[in-house]
Design a protein around this motif. Structure first.
Motif, PDB file in Angstrom:
ATOM      1  N   ARG A  62       0.851  -1.179   0.000  1.00 30.30           N
ATOM      2  CA  ARG A  62       0.000   0.000   0.000  1.00 30.30           C
ATOM      3  C   ARG A  62       0.893   1.237   0.000  1.00 30.30           C
ATOM      4  NH1 ARG A  62      -3.712  -0.807   4.463  1.00 30.30           N
ATOM      5  NH2 ARG A  62      -4.683  -2.182   2.979  1.00 30.30           N
ATOM      6  N   PRO A  63       0.842   2.055  -1.059  1.00 36.91           N
ATOM      7  CA  PRO A  63       1.684   3.251  -1.103  1.00 36.91           C
ATOM      8  C   PRO A  63       1.307   4.253  -0.006  1.00 36.91           C
ATOM      9  CG  PRO A  63       0.581   2.877  -3.207  1.00 36.91           C
ATOM     10  CD  PRO A  63       0.026   1.903  -2.244  1.00 36.91           C
ATOM     11  N   ARG A  64       2.316   4.889   0.564  1.00 35.33           N
ATOM     12  CA  ARG A  64       2.120   5.957   1.548  1.00 35.33           C
ATOM     13  C   ARG A  64       2.873   7.171   1.038  1.00 35.33           C
ATOM     14  NH1 ARG A  64       0.871   5.059   7.200  1.00 35.33           N
ATOM     15  NH2 ARG A  64       0.012   2.978   7.432  1.00 35.33           N
ATOM     16  N   ALA A  65       2.156   8.234   0.783  1.00 34.65           N
ATOM     17  CA  ALA A  65       2.740   9.486   0.288  1.00 34.65           C
ATOM     18  C   ALA A  65       3.579   9.252  -0.969  1.00 34.65           C
ATOM     19  CB  ALA A  65       3.570  10.161   1.377  1.00 34.65           C
ATOM     20  N   GLY A  66       3.093   8.397  -1.871  1.00 33.96           N
ATOM     21  CA  GLY A  66       3.780   8.131  -3.128  1.00 33.96           C
ATOM     22  C   GLY A  66       4.951   7.171  -3.023  1.00 33.96           C
ATOM     23  N   PRO A  68       6.295   3.285  -2.017  1.00 34.48           N
ATOM     24  CA  PRO A  68       5.771   1.946  -1.739  1.00 34.48           C
ATOM     25  C   PRO A  68       5.952   1.599  -0.259  1.00 34.48           C
ATOM     26  CG  PRO A  68       7.786   1.802  -3.020  1.00 34.48           C
ATOM     27  CD  PRO A  68       7.437   3.254  -2.922  1.00 34.48           C
ATOM     28  N   ALA A  69       4.980   0.887   0.274  1.00 33.16           N
ATOM     29  CA  ALA A  69       5.052   0.484   1.681  1.00 33.16           C
ATOM     30  C   ALA A  69       4.458  -0.911   1.813  1.00 33.16           C
ATOM     31  CB  ALA A  69       4.298   1.473   2.546  1.00 33.16           C
ATOM     32  N   LEU A  70       5.213  -1.804   2.410  1.00 35.45           N
ATOM     33  CA  LEU A  70       4.729  -3.145   2.692  1.00 35.45           C
ATOM     34  C   LEU A  70       4.113  -3.104   4.086  1.00 35.45           C
ATOM     35  CD1 LEU A  70       4.639  -6.083   1.631  1.00 35.45           C
ATOM     36  CD2 LEU A  70       6.745  -6.475   2.925  1.00 35.45           C
ATOM     37  N   GLU A  71       2.830  -3.432   4.180  1.00 36.68           N
ATOM     38  CA  GLU A  71       2.112  -3.403   5.446  1.00 36.68           C
ATOM     39  C   GLU A  71       1.688  -4.808   5.828  1.00 36.68           C
ATOM     40  OE1 GLU A  71      -1.136  -0.701   5.764  1.00 36.68           O
ATOM     41  OE2 GLU A  71       0.022   0.994   5.010  1.00 36.68           O
ATOM     42  N   ALA A  72       1.836  -5.118   7.109  1.00 34.84           N
ATOM     43  CA  ALA A  72       1.415  -6.420   7.626  1.00 34.84           C
ATOM     44  C   ALA A  72       0.691  -6.190   8.949  1.00 34.84           C
ATOM     45  CB  ALA A  72       2.617  -7.325   7.827  1.00 34.84           C
ATOM     46  N   GLU A  73      -0.297  -7.032   9.223  1.00 30.40           N
ATOM     47  CA  GLU A  73      -0.980  -6.969  10.512  1.00 30.40           C
ATOM     48  C   GLU A  73      -0.463  -8.102  11.380  1.00 30.40           C
ATOM     49  OE1 GLU A  73      -5.153  -8.328  11.443  1.00 30.40           O
ATOM     50  OE2 GLU A  73      -5.434  -6.148  11.520  1.00 30.40           O
ATOM     51  N   LEU A  74       0.140  -7.743  12.503  1.00 34.92           N
ATOM     52  CA  LEU A  74       0.680  -8.702  13.458  1.00 34.92           C
ATOM     53  C   LEU A  74      -0.325  -8.856  14.594  1.00 34.92           C
ATOM     54  CD1 LEU A  74       3.332 -10.317  14.177  1.00 34.92           C
ATOM     55  CD2 LEU A  74       3.944  -8.350  15.587  1.00 34.92           C
ATOM     56  N   PHE A  75      -0.611 -10.092  14.982  1.00 39.47           N
ATOM     57  CA  PHE A  75      -1.595 -10.344  16.045  1.00 39.47           C
ATOM     58  C   PHE A  75      -0.986 -11.294  17.068  1.00 39.47           C
ATOM     59  CE2 PHE A  75      -5.350 -12.623  17.738  1.00 39.47           C
ATOM     60  CZ  PHE A  75      -6.006 -11.534  18.308  1.00 39.47           C
ATOM     61  N   ASP A  76      -1.118 -10.931  18.349  1.00 36.00           N
ATOM     62  CA  ASP A  76      -0.561 -11.762  19.418  1.00 36.00           C
ATOM     63  C   ASP A  76      -1.621 -12.326  20.360  1.00 36.00           C
ATOM     64  OD1 ASP A  76      -1.325  -9.610  20.998  1.00 36.00           O
ATOM     65  OD2 ASP A  76       0.608  -9.430  22.014  1.00 36.00           O
ATOM     66  N   GLY A  87       9.214   2.036   1.667  1.00 33.19           N
ATOM     67  CA  GLY A  87      10.160   1.867   0.570  1.00 33.19           C
ATOM     68  C   GLY A  87      10.372   0.427   0.149  1.00 33.19           C
ATOM     69  N   ARG A  88       9.585  -0.484   0.664  1.00 32.01           N
ATOM     70  CA  ARG A  88       9.740  -1.901   0.327  1.00 32.01           C
ATOM     71  C   ARG A  88       8.485  -2.403  -0.374  1.00 32.01           C
ATOM     72  NH1 ARG A  88      13.987  -4.385   3.252  1.00 32.01           N
ATOM     73  NH2 ARG A  88      13.663  -5.989   1.686  1.00 32.01           N
ATOM     74  N   ARG A  89       8.684  -3.175  -1.423  1.00 37.26           N
ATOM     75  CA  ARG A  89       7.556  -3.803  -2.124  1.00 37.26           C
ATOM     76  C   ARG A  89       7.336  -5.223  -1.630  1.00 37.26           C
ATOM     77  NH1 ARG A  89       5.925  -0.612  -6.177  1.00 37.26           N
ATOM     78  NH2 ARG A  89       7.402   0.878  -7.024  1.00 37.26           N
ATOM     79  N   SER A  90       8.399  -5.859  -1.180  1.00 39.72           N
ATOM     80  CA  SER A  90       8.293  -7.212  -0.628  1.00 39.72           C
ATOM     81  C   SER A  90       9.527  -7.476   0.226  1.00 39.72           C
ATOM     82  CB  SER A  90       8.186  -8.255  -1.739  1.00 39.72           C
ATOM     83  OG  SER A  90       9.385  -8.311  -2.476  1.00 39.72           O
ATOM     84  N   ILE A  91       9.382  -8.443   1.142  1.00 39.96           N
ATOM     85  CA  ILE A  91      10.488  -8.894   1.975  1.00 39.96           C
ATOM     86  C   ILE A  91      10.371 -10.410   2.046  1.00 39.96           C
ATOM     87  CG2 ILE A  91      11.528  -8.871   4.275  1.00 39.96           C
ATOM     88  CD1 ILE A  91      10.322  -6.081   4.673  1.00 39.96           C
ATOM     89  N   ALA A  92      11.446 -11.093   1.732  1.00 39.42           N
ATOM     90  CA  ALA A  92      11.434 -12.554   1.764  1.00 39.42           C
ATOM     91  C   ALA A  92      11.041 -13.043   3.155  1.00 39.42           C
ATOM     92  CB  ALA A  92      12.801 -13.103   1.384  1.00 39.42           C
TER      93      ALA A  92
END
Length: 128
Positions: A62-66, A68-76, A87-92
């Motif tokens: 999801r882009p933020r201010a133009g 790229p941003a990789l967003e994840a929802e972490l749940f505990d 600035g990341r499109r993907s992370i292994a």
């Protein structure tokens, strides 16, 4: 006192049988966070430096201010936390269902806890 133990075990067994799968998974995640010495996400406050652990529920680009941003929802098991890598499109290894430990400074955005560009450690697949 020995009469109380069977009642306690029986009660726990009944509770587990009557709980939903989601409740059981949440309880397991809360126990895992406690055992690893991490802060529970539900206890995290704005601007606090924390170390949290949990399972990634969703991962989206999801882009933020133009940018790229990789967003994840972490749940505990206590509350969700949005983890954002700018600035990341993907992370292994960052994928739904993966467990990880993340640390950094919590911020609040639109009433949700967010952790930007955290230090992170993927949990070994054998521990899931």
């Amino acid at each position: 006192m020995s009469a109380e133990k069977p009642t306690g075990r029986f009660r726990r067994m009944l509770d587990r049988l009557s709980s939903s799968q989601e409740d059981l998974e949440s309880e397991e995640l809360r126990e895992d966070a406690h055992a690893s010495g991490c802060t529970r996400i539900g206890d995290c406050r704005d601007r606090q430096i924390v170390k949290v652990t949990g399972t990634l529920r969703t991962v989206t680009l999801r882009p933020r201010a133009g940018v790229p941003a990789l967003e994840a929802e972490l749940f505990d098991g206590t509350a969700p936390l949005d983890v954002v890598w700018l600035g990341r499109r993907s992370i292994a290894g960052i994928e739904p269902g993966r467990k990880l430990i993340a640390s950094g400074r919590i911020s609040m955005s639109h009433g949700r806890r967010v952790l930007f560009n955290p230090k992170y450690e993927l949990r070994p697949l054998g521990q899931e």
